[in-house]
Design a protein around this motif. Sequence first.
Motif, PDB file in Angstrom:
ATOM      1  N   ALA A 170       0.834  -1.203   0.000  1.00 43.00           N
ATOM      2  CA  ALA A 170       0.000   0.000   0.000  1.00 43.00           C
ATOM      3  C   ALA A 170       0.868   1.253   0.000  1.00 43.00           C
ATOM      4  O   ALA A 170       0.587   2.221  -0.717  1.00 43.00           O
ATOM      5  N   GLY A 171       1.938   1.234   0.796  1.00 41.36           N
ATOM      6  CA  GLY A 171       2.837   2.377   0.851  1.00 41.36           C
ATOM      7  C   GLY A 171       3.502   2.652  -0.482  1.00 41.36           C
ATOM      8  O   GLY A 171       3.686   3.811  -0.879  1.00 41.36           O
ATOM      9  N   ARG A 172       3.830   1.593  -1.192  1.00 40.42           N
ATOM     10  CA  ARG A 172       4.433   1.758  -2.514  1.00 40.42           C
ATOM     11  C   ARG A 172       3.442   2.412  -3.473  1.00 40.42           C
ATOM     12  O   ARG A 172       3.812   3.308  -4.249  1.00 40.42           O
ATOM     13  N   TYR A 173       2.167   1.992  -3.427  1.00 39.66           N
ATOM     14  CA  TYR A 173       1.155   2.583  -4.309  1.00 39.66           C
ATOM     15  C   TYR A 173       0.964   4.064  -3.982  1.00 39.66           C
ATOM     16  O   TYR A 173       0.839   4.905  -4.886  1.00 39.66           O
ATOM     17  N   VAL A 174       0.949   4.377  -2.692  1.00 39.69           N
ATOM     18  CA  VAL A 174       0.801   5.781  -2.288  1.00 39.69           C
ATOM     19  C   VAL A 174       1.959   6.616  -2.831  1.00 39.69           C
ATOM     20  O   VAL A 174       1.764   7.694  -3.397  1.00 39.69           O
ATOM     21  N   THR A 175       3.177   6.094  -2.686  1.00 41.21           N
ATOM     22  CA  THR A 175       4.364   6.833  -3.120  1.00 41.21           C
ATOM     23  C   THR A 175       4.401   7.010  -4.641  1.00 41.21           C
ATOM     24  O   THR A 175       4.658   8.106  -5.148  1.00 41.21           O
ATOM     25  N   GLU A 230       0.766  10.134  -4.376  1.00 46.03           N
ATOM     26  CA  GLU A 230       1.452  11.360  -3.969  1.00 46.03           C
ATOM     27  C   GLU A 230       1.610  12.397  -5.092  1.00 46.03           C
ATOM     28  O   GLU A 230       1.501  13.594  -4.839  1.00 46.03           O
ATOM     29  N   PRO A 231       1.859  11.985  -6.345  1.00 52.18           N
ATOM     30  CA  PRO A 231       1.993  13.001  -7.412  1.00 52.18           C
ATOM     31  C   PRO A 231       0.678  13.682  -7.779  1.00 52.18           C
ATOM     32  O   PRO A 231       0.679  14.666  -8.514  1.00 52.18           O
ATOM     33  N   MET A 232      -0.454  13.174  -7.273  1.00 54.94           N
ATOM     34  CA  MET A 232      -1.755  13.728  -7.639  1.00 54.94           C
ATOM     35  C   MET A 232      -1.995  15.071  -6.953  1.00 54.94           C
ATOM     36  O   MET A 232      -1.351  15.408  -5.966  1.00 54.94           O
ATOM     37  N   ARG A 265      -3.845  17.445  -4.415  1.00 56.61           N
ATOM     38  CA  ARG A 265      -4.167  17.075  -3.026  1.00 56.61           C
ATOM     39  C   ARG A 265      -5.601  16.586  -2.872  1.00 56.61           C
ATOM     40  O   ARG A 265      -5.853  15.611  -2.167  1.00 56.61           O
ATOM     41  N   SER A 266      -6.545  17.267  -3.495  1.00 54.97           N
ATOM     42  CA  SER A 266      -7.943  16.862  -3.336  1.00 54.97           C
ATOM     43  C   SER A 266      -8.197  15.506  -3.990  1.00 54.97           C
ATOM     44  O   SER A 266      -8.939  14.667  -3.459  1.00 54.97           O
ATOM     45  N   THR A 267      -7.564  15.266  -5.136  1.00 53.71           N
ATOM     46  CA  THR A 267      -7.709  13.973  -5.811  1.00 53.71           C
ATOM     47  C   THR A 267      -7.071  12.862  -4.977  1.00 53.71           C
ATOM     48  O   THR A 267      -7.638  11.772  -4.829  1.00 53.71           O
ATOM     49  N   ALA A 268      -5.901  13.135  -4.423  1.00 50.41           N
ATOM     50  CA  ALA A 268      -5.217  12.141  -3.580  1.00 50.41           C
ATOM     51  C   ALA A 268      -6.075  11.770  -2.381  1.00 50.41           C
ATOM     52  O   ALA A 268      -6.153  10.597  -1.996  1.00 50.41           O
ATOM     53  N   LYS A 269      -6.739  12.749  -1.805  1.00 48.24           N
ATOM     54  CA  LYS A 269      -7.597  12.486  -0.647  1.00 48.24           C
ATOM     55  C   LYS A 269      -8.746  11.549  -1.011  1.00 48.24           C
ATOM     56  O   LYS A 269      -9.097  10.645  -0.245  1.00 48.24           O
ATOM     57  N   LYS A 270      -9.326  11.738  -2.200  1.00 52.08           N
ATOM     58  CA  LYS A 270     -10.416  10.863  -2.649  1.00 52.08           C
ATOM     59  C   LYS A 270      -9.927   9.426  -2.820  1.00 52.08           C
ATOM     60  O   LYS A 270     -10.621   8.466  -2.468  1.00 52.08           O
ATOM     61  N   HIS A 271      -8.728   9.267  -3.346  1.00 50.99           N
ATOM     62  CA  HIS A 271      -8.168   7.922  -3.532  1.00 50.99           C
ATOM     63  C   HIS A 271      -7.938   7.248  -2.183  1.00 50.99           C
ATOM     64  O   HIS A 271      -8.255   6.065  -2.006  1.00 50.99           O
ATOM     65  N   MET A 272      -7.379   7.976  -1.237  1.00 49.42           N
ATOM     66  CA  MET A 272      -7.107   7.402   0.079  1.00 49.42           C
ATOM     67  C   MET A 272      -8.412   7.028   0.783  1.00 49.42           C
ATOM     68  O   MET A 272      -8.514   5.964   1.410  1.00 49.42           O
ATOM     69  N   THR A 273      -9.430   7.861   0.685  1.00 49.81           N
ATOM     70  CA  THR A 273     -10.724   7.584   1.318  1.00 49.81           C
ATOM     71  C   THR A 273     -11.351   6.323   0.748  1.00 49.81           C
ATOM     72  O   THR A 273     -11.864   5.472   1.487  1.00 49.81           O
ATOM     73  N   GLN A 321      -1.438   5.911   6.116  1.00 46.98           N
ATOM     74  CA  GLN A 321      -0.693   6.159   4.867  1.00 46.98           C
ATOM     75  C   GLN A 321      -0.993   7.577   4.379  1.00 46.98           C
ATOM     76  O   GLN A 321      -1.541   7.797   3.295  1.00 46.98           O
ATOM     77  N   GLU A 322      -0.667   8.545   5.221  1.00 49.23           N
ATOM     78  CA  GLU A 322      -0.979   9.919   4.868  1.00 49.23           C
ATOM     79  C   GLU A 322      -0.100  10.407   3.712  1.00 49.23           C
ATOM     80  O   GLU A 322       1.077  10.070   3.627  1.00 49.23           O
ATOM     81  N   VAL A 323      -0.702  11.201   2.852  1.00 49.26           N
ATOM     82  CA  VAL A 323       0.042  11.766   1.730  1.00 49.26           C
ATOM     83  C   VAL A 323       0.900  12.916   2.244  1.00 49.26           C
ATOM     84  O   VAL A 323       0.410  13.813   2.931  1.00 49.26           O
ATOM     85  N   VAL A 324       2.179  12.847   1.933  1.00 54.91           N
ATOM     86  CA  VAL A 324       3.109  13.867   2.402  1.00 54.91           C
ATOM     87  C   VAL A 324       2.793  15.199   1.731  1.00 54.91           C
ATOM     88  O   VAL A 324       2.626  15.280   0.517  1.00 54.91           O
ATOM     89  N   SER A 325       2.671  16.256   2.536  1.00 60.76           N
ATOM     90  CA  SER A 325       2.422  17.588   1.997  1.00 60.76           C
ATOM     91  C   SER A 325       3.740  18.185   1.515  1.00 60.76           C
ATOM     92  O   SER A 325       4.674  18.356   2.297  1.00 60.76           O
ATOM     93  N   LYS A 326       3.810  18.463   0.242  1.00 65.38           N
ATOM     94  CA  LYS A 326       5.058  18.974  -0.333  1.00 65.38           C
ATOM     95  C   LYS A 326       5.010  20.498  -0.405  1.00 65.38           C
ATOM     96  O   LYS A 326       4.280  21.076  -1.204  1.00 65.38           O
ATOM     97  N   ARG A 327       5.785  21.133   0.456  1.00 74.89           N
ATOM     98  CA  ARG A 327       5.822  22.597   0.440  1.00 74.89           C
ATOM     99  C   ARG A 327       6.699  23.058  -0.724  1.00 74.89           C
ATOM    100  O   ARG A 327       7.790  22.567  -0.919  1.00 74.89           O
ATOM    101  N   ARG A 328       6.187  23.988  -1.482  1.00 74.77           N
ATOM    102  CA  ARG A 328       6.958  24.484  -2.614  1.00 74.77           C
ATOM    103  C   ARG A 328       6.496  25.894  -2.946  1.00 74.77           C
ATOM    104  O   ARG A 328       5.492  26.380  -2.426  1.00 74.77           O
ATOM    105  N   ARG A 329       7.189  26.526  -3.819  1.00 72.94           N
ATOM    106  CA  ARG A 329       6.841  27.886  -4.225  1.00 72.94           C
ATOM    107  C   ARG A 329       5.482  27.893  -4.916  1.00 72.94           C
ATOM    108  O   ARG A 329       5.173  27.027  -5.736  1.00 72.94           O
TER     109      ARG A 329
END
Length: 448
Positions: free
Chosen positions: A185-190, A194-196, A198-206, A233-241
């Motif tokens: 599961a962790g591999r699928y998330v990574t 994760e590249p999705m 944020r809102s789409t990633a949340k739907k997948h995890m739910t 298996q929380e999606v890591v929040s990627k801080r960026r510009r």
Amino acid sequence: MAGKSSKGSKRLLDLRGQTWWFRMAVPAACLDHFDGKTMYMQSLNTGDIKQAMAQRDILEREVRTLFARVKAGEIITSAEEIAEQRGQIYREAMAAVTQSGDSEALQDLVWAAEAEEDALKEEARERFARAFVGDHPIDHHFDAYLGAIKLAPKTTAERRGVLNHFARWCLAEKFRLPDITRKTAGRYVTEVIEPMDRSTAKKHMTALRGYWEYLLMRGHVTGELKDNPWLGQEVVSKRRRVERGEREEERPYTEDELKRLLYARYPDGIDPDWELLLRDALTISCLSGMRQAEVLTLWIEDVHDGVFDIQQGKTEAAARKVPIHPALAEIIQRRTEGKEARDWLFHELAGLRDPGDTFGKRFNRFRVLLQVDDKRPGKRRSLVNFHSARRWFITEARHAGQQIETIRDVVGHKADKKKDITFGVYTTGASAAQLKACIEAVMLPSGG
């Protein structure tokens, strides 16, 4: 005699010697499939009435499903299908016995399962063994899960799409249900989630958490609810510009955009028979704040006494009565005249396999051809779409001085009880007069 009564604890059970048997009449339409046998019988390999009743309840559902599939004309290899069903029955029975702590009954079940497996041949034996250990493809229980959670049709379709995305990944990786561990599961998330956005990633995890919770509760995968591999298996929040325009959100229509959608010449390149449907649905949404699915699925009986009586929807708060705006009188008269209570208000959609999806695609083409579009780099969807009509209504009602709490009741938003104790707990909602005033405060732009 046991098995004769259609009621009571011994329903569909027949005691032969010291062993209980499952006994169900074969429907006339299925007789040819079962070589003329009028009774479907299976040994339950137990003399314990409680164990027999538990297995009976599971087997009854499976056999009724088998009968239905035969009646529908599906091609079924009877021995293989039944072998798979029997393997699943043993698996579920063993899960129940394990939970009860009866080691003697558990051993009896193991011996019975081994004996039944040994008596089978080739493909039937393999399918029995796979079902017994829960070795199914990832999507094996999708239909049962989606049927059990009873979401709105649009949400169900979205949830199925998310799960199918995971099932395709598993098929490519040759993973089946027993292969899905926390590491997998962790591999699928990574790799995938994760590249999705944020809102789409949340739907997948739910969706994935919910599916595995169902599998665990039903005993389709081993473990307890805390063993759900998607928990934590929380999606890591990627801080960026943040680039210019990146935080732009979907928005209401501008006045010019809405005028084009409502009054501009119908564009070439799109079925002319859809003009009334598209513009009627849009007009109702603009003057009610109703969601696309709520508008399109109205029955004639839902339109009465000056209200749209919405019986179900996306959330608990979605069930509500929305006053019908006076400007909708012509549309309502035209669309209800001569129809029965269970006819669709938008009858053009009644025969379509997926009316919501078909309408959505057609509407998007309609608005793009009218140059009502707002695509931004990095955004999958246009910032304007059919939902912009609902956003437009809310905005106009607010600008007209309507109370936020009343607008919320009109559009079916639920108050946050933790943040708003007064209106979330201690009120039953706006009055009919307040709802009507809120609706009538919103006016469409003129077509001039």
